[in-house]
Design a protein around this motif. Structure first.
Motif, PDB file in Angstrom:
ATOM      1  N   LEU A 192      19.871  59.579  41.843  1.00  0.00           N
ATOM      2  CA  LEU A 192      20.946  58.721  42.334  1.00  0.00           C
ATOM      3  C   LEU A 192      21.377  57.811  41.187  1.00  0.00           C
ATOM      4  N   PRO A 193      22.663  57.748  40.890  1.00  0.00           N
ATOM      5  CA  PRO A 193      23.138  56.986  39.719  1.00  0.00           C
ATOM      6  C   PRO A 193      22.747  55.507  39.783  1.00  0.00           C
ATOM      7  N   GLU A 194      22.383  55.003  38.617  1.00  0.00           N
ATOM      8  CA  GLU A 194      22.081  53.574  38.474  1.00  0.00           C
ATOM      9  C   GLU A 194      23.067  52.891  37.538  1.00  0.00           C
ATOM     10  N   GLN A 195      23.872  53.694  36.817  1.00  0.00           N
ATOM     11  CA  GLN A 195      24.808  53.123  35.860  1.00  0.00           C
ATOM     12  C   GLN A 195      26.235  53.510  36.230  1.00  0.00           C
ATOM     13  N   PHE A 196      27.123  52.510  36.213  1.00  0.00           N
ATOM     14  CA  PHE A 196      28.518  52.722  36.584  1.00  0.00           C
ATOM     15  C   PHE A 196      29.439  52.141  35.514  1.00  0.00           C
ATOM     16  N   VAL A 197      30.647  52.660  35.476  1.00  0.00           N
ATOM     17  CA  VAL A 197      31.677  52.162  34.561  1.00  0.00           C
ATOM     18  C   VAL A 197      32.748  51.467  35.397  1.00  0.00           C
ATOM     19  N   TYR A 198      33.033  50.222  35.059  1.00  0.00           N
ATOM     20  CA  TYR A 198      34.020  49.441  35.807  1.00  0.00           C
ATOM     21  C   TYR A 198      35.278  49.247  34.956  1.00  0.00           C
ATOM     22  N   LYS A 199      36.436  49.339  35.598  1.00  0.00           N
ATOM     23  CA  LYS A 199      37.709  49.142  34.905  1.00  0.00           C
ATOM     24  C   LYS A 199      38.581  48.177  35.703  1.00  0.00           C
ATOM     25  N   ILE A 200      39.318  47.368  34.959  1.00  0.00           N
ATOM     26  CA  ILE A 200      40.218  46.390  35.579  1.00  0.00           C
ATOM     27  C   ILE A 200      41.634  46.944  35.582  1.00  0.00           C
ATOM     28  N   ASN A 201      42.247  46.936  36.735  1.00  0.00           N
ATOM     29  CA  ASN A 201      43.613  47.437  36.884  1.00  0.00           C
ATOM     30  C   ASN A 201      44.524  46.253  37.225  1.00  0.00           C
ATOM     31  N   THR A 202      45.462  45.952  36.326  1.00  0.00           N
ATOM     32  CA  THR A 202      46.370  44.812  36.536  1.00  0.00           C
ATOM     33  C   THR A 202      47.758  45.257  36.977  1.00  0.00           C
ATOM     34  N   GLU A 203      47.922  46.540  37.233  1.00  0.00           N
ATOM     35  CA  GLU A 203      49.227  47.024  37.685  1.00  0.00           C
ATOM     36  C   GLU A 203      49.415  46.703  39.161  1.00  0.00           C
ATOM     37  N   GLY A 204      50.649  46.423  39.519  1.00  0.00           N
ATOM     38  CA  GLY A 204      50.939  46.116  40.907  1.00  0.00           C
ATOM     39  C   GLY A 204      50.881  44.626  41.183  1.00  0.00           C
ATOM     40  N   GLY A 205      50.967  44.271  42.446  1.00  0.00           N
ATOM     41  CA  GLY A 205      51.016  42.866  42.823  1.00  0.00           C
ATOM     42  C   GLY A 205      49.675  42.159  42.669  1.00  0.00           C
ATOM     43  N   GLU A 206      48.565  42.836  42.947  1.00  0.00           N
ATOM     44  CA  GLU A 206      47.248  42.218  42.869  1.00  0.00           C
ATOM     45  C   GLU A 206      46.347  43.017  41.921  1.00  0.00           C
ATOM     46  N   PRO A 207      45.597  42.333  41.050  1.00  0.00           N
ATOM     47  CA  PRO A 207      44.663  43.054  40.178  1.00  0.00           C
ATOM     48  C   PRO A 207      43.505  43.623  41.003  1.00  0.00           C
ATOM     49  N   SER A 208      42.933  44.699  40.506  1.00  0.00           N
ATOM     50  CA  SER A 208      41.815  45.328  41.210  1.00  0.00           C
ATOM     51  C   SER A 208      40.810  45.862  40.199  1.00  0.00           C
ATOM     52  N   ILE A 209      39.625  46.142  40.694  1.00  0.00           N
ATOM     53  CA  ILE A 209      38.561  46.689  39.855  1.00  0.00           C
ATOM     54  C   ILE A 209      38.123  48.020  40.446  1.00  0.00           C
ATOM     55  N   THR A 210      38.088  49.038  39.603  1.00  0.00           N
ATOM     56  CA  THR A 210      37.625  50.359  40.038  1.00  0.00           C
ATOM     57  C   THR A 210      36.320  50.685  39.331  1.00  0.00           C
ATOM     58  N   SER A 211      35.579  51.590  39.914  1.00  0.00           N
ATOM     59  CA  SER A 211      34.307  51.978  39.316  1.00  0.00           C
ATOM     60  C   SER A 211      34.117  53.488  39.448  1.00  0.00           C
ATOM     61  N   GLU A 212      33.363  54.042  38.520  1.00  0.00           N
ATOM     62  CA  GLU A 212      33.007  55.453  38.583  1.00  0.00           C
ATOM     63  C   GLU A 212      31.626  55.623  37.961  1.00  0.00           C
ATOM     64  N   VAL A 213      30.970  56.695  38.339  1.00  0.00           N
ATOM     65  CA  VAL A 213      29.622  56.957  37.850  1.00  0.00           C
ATOM     66  C   VAL A 213      29.661  57.250  36.350  1.00  0.00           C
TER      67      VAL A 213
END
Length: 219
Positions: A192-213
């Motif tokens: 089961l994954p223990e490490q993830f990659v997070y990215k900040i998305n500033t496009e659109g009206g509200e910023p968001s954070i996405t993650s992937e294994v």
């Protein structure tokens, strides 16, 4: 008469030389004992808590299993109603088998133990544990692993074929899941994954954070 010097304890300094009669015992010692007052005595041999297995009837409806070890052998808990829940605490190098369908099960603060359940209607939770092995023979909607270091989860074919089944993990490490796969139903094991990659998305009206294994788990 000539007076002699003796060592006498007083508030102005332990062991200070004063004139007087016989030196009294140090005031911080108990009479006849060499134990300092206000300090704990040396503890005796550690006592292991006694093993406990009991059922608490309605309205609690819970099986409680505490301080199990390998000395009890294989511990079997037979659940007679799906309204009953299971609580396993402080097991150490124990093997516990739960027969029947229970409502929920919590394995808490256990070490190097094996827990096998038949079926669970709600969450199967492993919390604050180390070096655990757990197995679901039939079905469970989800498994939660929290603050646990070392956990191998065995799943049934029924669970693998259930798209709604999920495993949630937080603050845990060294987690693996084993399940039947392929035409012969041989078991395969995956971490089961223990490490993830997070990215900040500033496009659109509200910023968001996405993650992937992380790519470490791509194979």
């Amino acid at each position: 008469a000539k007076r002699r010097k003796v060592r006498r304890w007083d508030s102005r300094g332990n062991g200070r030389v004063r004139w007087g009669g016989e030196a009294p015992q140090a005031p911080h010692l108990r009479p006849g004992m060499g134990v300092l007052v206000g300090q704990e005595e040396a503890p005796g041999p550690n006592k292991m808590p006694e093993f406990k297995l009991e059922f608490r009837p309605a309205p609690i409806n819970k099986w409680e299993c505490e301080f199990a070890t390998k000395e009890q052998g294989v511990i079997e808990i037979t659940v007679e109603s799906f309204t009953h829940s299971i609580y396993i605490r402080k097991a150490d190098d124990a093997t516990i088998v739960v027969k029947g369908k229970c409502n929920s099960i919590l394995v808490d603060d256990c070490n190097k133990s094996k827990v096998l359940i038949q079926s669970c209607m709600s969450t199967f939770e492993i919390c604050n544990c180390k070096r655990m092995q757990v197995q679901v023979q039939e079905s469970a909607p989800s498994i939660a692993i929290d603050k646990t270091d070392g956990c191998l989860v065995y799943l049934s074919e029924e669970i693998v074929n259930n798209d709604a089944f999920s495993i949630t993990a937080s603050k845990s490490s060294e987690m693996n899941v084993s399940f039947p796969f392929g035409p012969d139903g041989d078991y395969t094991e995956k971490p089961l994954p223990e490490q993830f990659v997070y990215k900040i998305n500033t496009e659109g009206g509200e910023p968001s954070i996405t993650s992937e294994v992380s790519d470490l788990y791509s194979s």
